[in-house]
Design a protein around this motif. Structure first.
Motif, PDB file in Angstrom:
ATOM      1  N   ILE A 148       0.932  -1.156   0.086  1.00  0.00           N
ATOM      2  CA  ILE A 148      -0.103   0.168   0.041  1.00  0.00           C
ATOM      3  C   ILE A 148       1.000   1.329  -0.042  1.00  0.00           C
ATOM      4  N   ILE A 176     -10.347   0.379   2.625  1.00  0.00           N
ATOM      5  CA  ILE A 176     -10.077   0.931   1.342  1.00  0.00           C
ATOM      6  C   ILE A 176     -11.212   1.349   0.545  1.00  0.00           C
ATOM      7  N   LEU A 180      -4.445   2.812  -3.734  1.00  0.00           N
ATOM      8  CA  LEU A 180      -5.103   1.855  -2.496  1.00  0.00           C
ATOM      9  C   LEU A 180      -5.881   0.831  -3.058  1.00  0.00           C
TER      10      LEU A 180
END
Length: 281
Positions: free
Chosen positions: A75, A147, A192
């Motif tokens: 990430i 996310i 993301l």
């Protein structure tokens, strides 16, 4: 299949994660394709791979860091890569597409170095490359949910602005929209999403999950909202069919999901040809 999902937590994690990814990836993919930024997903996926392999190497070399989930490194690398792409696009104003191969090459190079330092591929790396049902943990699921909420919050706040930016960026800038800020946030959200998708689809195939459902949707839809609806439906269908096939055939889910998406695209194209011929007759 349903009995297995009820009794095994890893299957619950995989299907819930897949359904979420099947929703948010095509949702963002519509904006990515309309803005002709499809290759950026490939670049960020390779940067994510560098973060993952770097995280696995750290876990291997330092026992104190073994508790850290490599997905966090992925990430971080993906978000950092999105920032670098924006910086390079600004640096090469008249050759903005150069940012993509630069970042992609960097990601591939670093991944190769980290893998060689770790004495070759491991089962973990192969799972991240092509996806694996059994490797999706409850922690991964919570990360994907978080996310997804960020993606929905972003689109909820900036949907109209993103619509204008996607079709007429010059007008958006002239009308006073904070185009640079919105585009930067969009890139972070895409990064993301790519990082979140790697457990199910695999890093090397994640860009397909973003673009293929949109390609199918664009052949059927008559407007922007219709494209979004079709893209999400095709994305969910590909995930469900792909995960079922992966479970019964005991193969990587990333491949089955992508092949299912390709079959959907072929069917849609053939369907449109048949409809067009009938209309001409």
């Amino acid at each position: 299949m349903l009995d297995a999902i009820v009794h095994y937590e890893f299957l619950q994690n995989a299907f819930l994660s897949g359904m979420i990814i099947g929703f948010i990836a095509p949702l963002l993919g519509v904006f990515i394709v309309v803005r002709r930024m499809s290759l950026i997903a490939d670049a960020l996926s390779h940067v994510t791979l560098a973060g993952i392999t770097g995280g696995l190497l750290l876990n291997q070399q330092f026992v104190a860091l073994s508790f850290l989930n490599p997905i966090y490194f992925g990430i971080a690398a993906s978000v950092f890569g999105s920032v670098l792409i924006e910086r390079l696009r600004a640096l090469y104003k008249h050759y903005e597409e150069l940012a993509i191969p630069i970042i992609m090459s960097c990601g591939i190079g670093l991944s190769a170095i980290f893998i060689s330092l770790a004495n070759g591929f491991t089962t973990d790396v192969m799972g991240y490359l092509f996806g694996t049902v059994s490797a999706v943990s409850r922690q991964d699921l919570w990360i994907i949910i978080a996310i997804a909420l960020i993606v929905l919050l972003f689109l909820g706040l900036f949907f109209k602005e993103m619509f204008v930016l996607s079709f007429d960026e010059e007008y958006a800038k002239a009308s006073g929209l904070p185009a640079k800020m919105i585009h930067f946030l969009f890139m972070v959200v895409v990064a993301l999403t790519i990082a979140a998708s790697m457990r199910i689809v695999g890093i090397l195939l994640v860009s397909s999950m973003i673009t293929l459902p949109v390609a199918s949707a664009m052949r059927l839809a008559k407007g922007f909202k219709g494209t979004i609806i079709y893209a999400v439906l095709f994305g969910e269908l590909a995930v469900i069919v792909g995960l079922i096939l992966a479970f019964y055939l005991d193969i990587a889910p990333g491949g089955t999901i992508v092949v299912t998406s390709i079959l959907i695209l072929i069917i849609v194209i053939l369907f449109k040809k048949v409809v067009r011929k009938e209309a001409q007759q």
